[in-house]
Design an enzyme around this catalytic site. Structure first.
Site, PDB file in Angstrom:
ATOM      1  N   ASP A 121       0.708  -0.846   0.193  1.00 12.05           N
ATOM      2  CA  ASP A 121       0.485   0.358   0.134  1.00 12.05           C
ATOM      3  C   ASP A 121       0.833   1.438  -0.185  1.00 12.05           C
ATOM      4  O   ASP A 121       0.485   2.958  -0.309  1.00 12.05           O
ATOM      5  CB  ASP A 121      -1.182  -0.168   1.515  1.00 12.05           C
ATOM      6  CG  ASP A 121       0.052  -0.039   2.843  1.00 12.05           C
ATOM      7  OD1 ASP A 121       0.711  -0.620   2.786  1.00 12.05           O
ATOM      8  OD2 ASP A 121      -1.408  -0.183   3.671  1.00 12.05           O
ATOM      9  N   GLU A 122       2.067   1.193  -0.246  1.00 16.73           N
ATOM     10  CA  GLU A 122       2.944   2.575  -0.049  1.00 16.73           C
ATOM     11  C   GLU A 122       3.138   2.959  -1.386  1.00 16.73           C
ATOM     12  O   GLU A 122       3.296   4.374  -1.005  1.00 16.73           O
ATOM     13  CB  GLU A 122       4.288   1.876   0.738  1.00 16.73           C
ATOM     14  CG  GLU A 122       4.445   1.661   2.201  1.00 16.73           C
ATOM     15  CD  GLU A 122       5.348   1.114   2.651  1.00 16.73           C
ATOM     16  OE1 GLU A 122       6.760   1.871   2.650  1.00 16.73           O
ATOM     17  OE2 GLU A 122       5.736   0.179   3.532  1.00 16.73           O
ATOM     18  N   TYR A 147      12.450   2.892  -1.499  1.00 15.89           N
ATOM     19  CA  TYR A 147      11.019   1.166  -1.046  1.00 15.89           C
ATOM     20  C   TYR A 147       9.574   1.876  -2.116  1.00 15.89           C
ATOM     21  O   TYR A 147       9.556   0.875  -3.394  1.00 15.89           O
ATOM     22  CB  TYR A 147      11.390   0.913  -0.023  1.00 15.89           C
ATOM     23  CG  TYR A 147      10.037  -0.115  -0.264  1.00 15.89           C
ATOM     24  CD1 TYR A 147      10.460  -1.329  -0.561  1.00 15.89           C
ATOM     25  CD2 TYR A 147       9.171  -0.317   0.984  1.00 15.89           C
ATOM     26  CE1 TYR A 147       9.241  -2.365  -0.747  1.00 15.89           C
ATOM     27  CE2 TYR A 147       8.175  -1.403   1.107  1.00 15.89           C
ATOM     28  CZ  TYR A 147       8.015  -2.132  -0.353  1.00 15.89           C
ATOM     29  OH  TYR A 147       7.122  -2.825  -0.411  1.00 15.89           O
TER      30      TYR A 147
END
Length: 331
Positions: A121-122, A147
């Site tokens: 979900d990032e 990331y």
């Protein structure tokens, strides 16, 4: 089904392998894993005689091609995932998360093999703490770290290969996982093992950052449901609707371990620390009939604490190195 699981010796991947074998969901499993610091043969030891473990790089096109050619489906977990490590050195994240996903896509395209790509979900960035909105399948991508930007790039590659080449792929974006076999660099196992080794637990900043927690077995049951019943080309969001701020999680862990809930240190916050993640899993629930089973967060944490108590031989060799790195960063 002959299944290839990339990153299957890591936290979520190893738990997926255990789940698939425990519930007799597949006839054969091959695990491809580089066995870096975050991947462990020991995580697969209980099922070692029932799988094939291949040590190799996800960007090795010849190796990946051979393994994909032998498979009916691929579940692609392999990735570098720790945000702090990405901030210190993003290159391995580009290598594994972007080039690795490209390599997998080319192999499944060539051999016409079903793919499920596991993401985070990032990729959606973060939400304000006082914003009731949640991420859904139409939320624009807005990654904020090295990331998450590499995972967003990987997701977009999958979408492009579906549209351009007809690759039979699905994507899932999941919230924060917890459970057994999670590396001690991560928030929940770090605090548990700090207590077990006589160290003081450490909380980034004020601990106001909110995460949407899900037990790893619930994540993996959703992945399986998407793999078998999901619509090709679709993205599904996986969450258990369990929002907690980090301070609350810290205090809950300490309470469950019989400690003073305020017996911890506040340390330097992560650079650019995302404020809040929250997932709306209604599409997954409504279309595929999936629902989480581990809905009691304290019970799930208790089971996780018990696992780390009982499996010190798994995590103890990792602990000192992890804490030395955190100490260098003042965390």
């Amino acid at each position: 089904m002959r299944l290839l699981v990339t990153g299957g010796a890591g936290f979520i991947g190893a738990n997926f392998v255990h789940l698939a074998l425990r519930e007799a969901r597949t006839s054969s499993i091959t695990v491809l894993d580089a066995l870096t610091y975050a991947g462990s043969r020991e995580s697969l030891a209980p099922v070692a005689d029932r799988i094939r473990l291949v040590q190799g790089d996800i960007t090795d096109a010849a190796l990946v091609g051979d393994l994909v050619a032998e498979s009916d489906a691929v579940v692609h977990f392999a990735a570098e995932t720790h945000v702090d490590n990405a901030l210190a050195d993003p290159e391995p994240f580009l290598h594994s998360n972007v080039v690795g996903t490209y390599t997998i896509l080319e192999a499944v395209r060539r051999h016409n093999v079903r793919l499920h790509h596991v993401s985070t979900d990032e990729v959606y960035g973060d939400l304000e703490l006082d914003n009731p909105a949640r991420f859904n399948e139409t939320t624009p991508y807005n990654p904020s770290s090295p990331y998450s930007s590499t995972k967003a790039a990987a997701d977009l590659l999958v979408r492009a290969w579906v549209r351009s080449y007809g690759v039979r792929a699905t994507i899932s974006n999941c919230s924060n996982n917890y459970g057994p076999y999670q590396h001690v660099e991560k928030f929940i196992p770090r605090q548990i093992t700090n207590v077990l080794t006589g160290r003081r637990p450490k909380l980034y900043g004020a601990g106001a950052n909110v995460r949407d927690w899900i037990h790893v077995d619930d994540h993996n049951s959703a992945v399986w449901r998407i793999l078998t019943d999901g619509t090709i080309g679709r993205t599904y969001l996986i969450g258990a609707e369990c929002e907690r701020n980090n301070l609350t999680v810290m205090r809950t862990i300490l309470k469950l371990m019989g400690r003073d809930p305020d017996d911890f240190d506040h340390v330097t916050d992560r650079a650019g620390h995302d404020l809040r993640y929250a997932i709306d899993p209604s599409t997954l629930q409504d279309e595929l009939g999936w629902a989480p089973k581990h809905t009691d967060f304290e019970a799930g944490l208790t089971d996780t604490i018990d696992w780390y108590r009982a499996n010190e031989s798994w995590w103890r060799p990792l602990k000192d190195t992890v804490e030395a790195k955190y100490q260098e960063r003042g965390q």
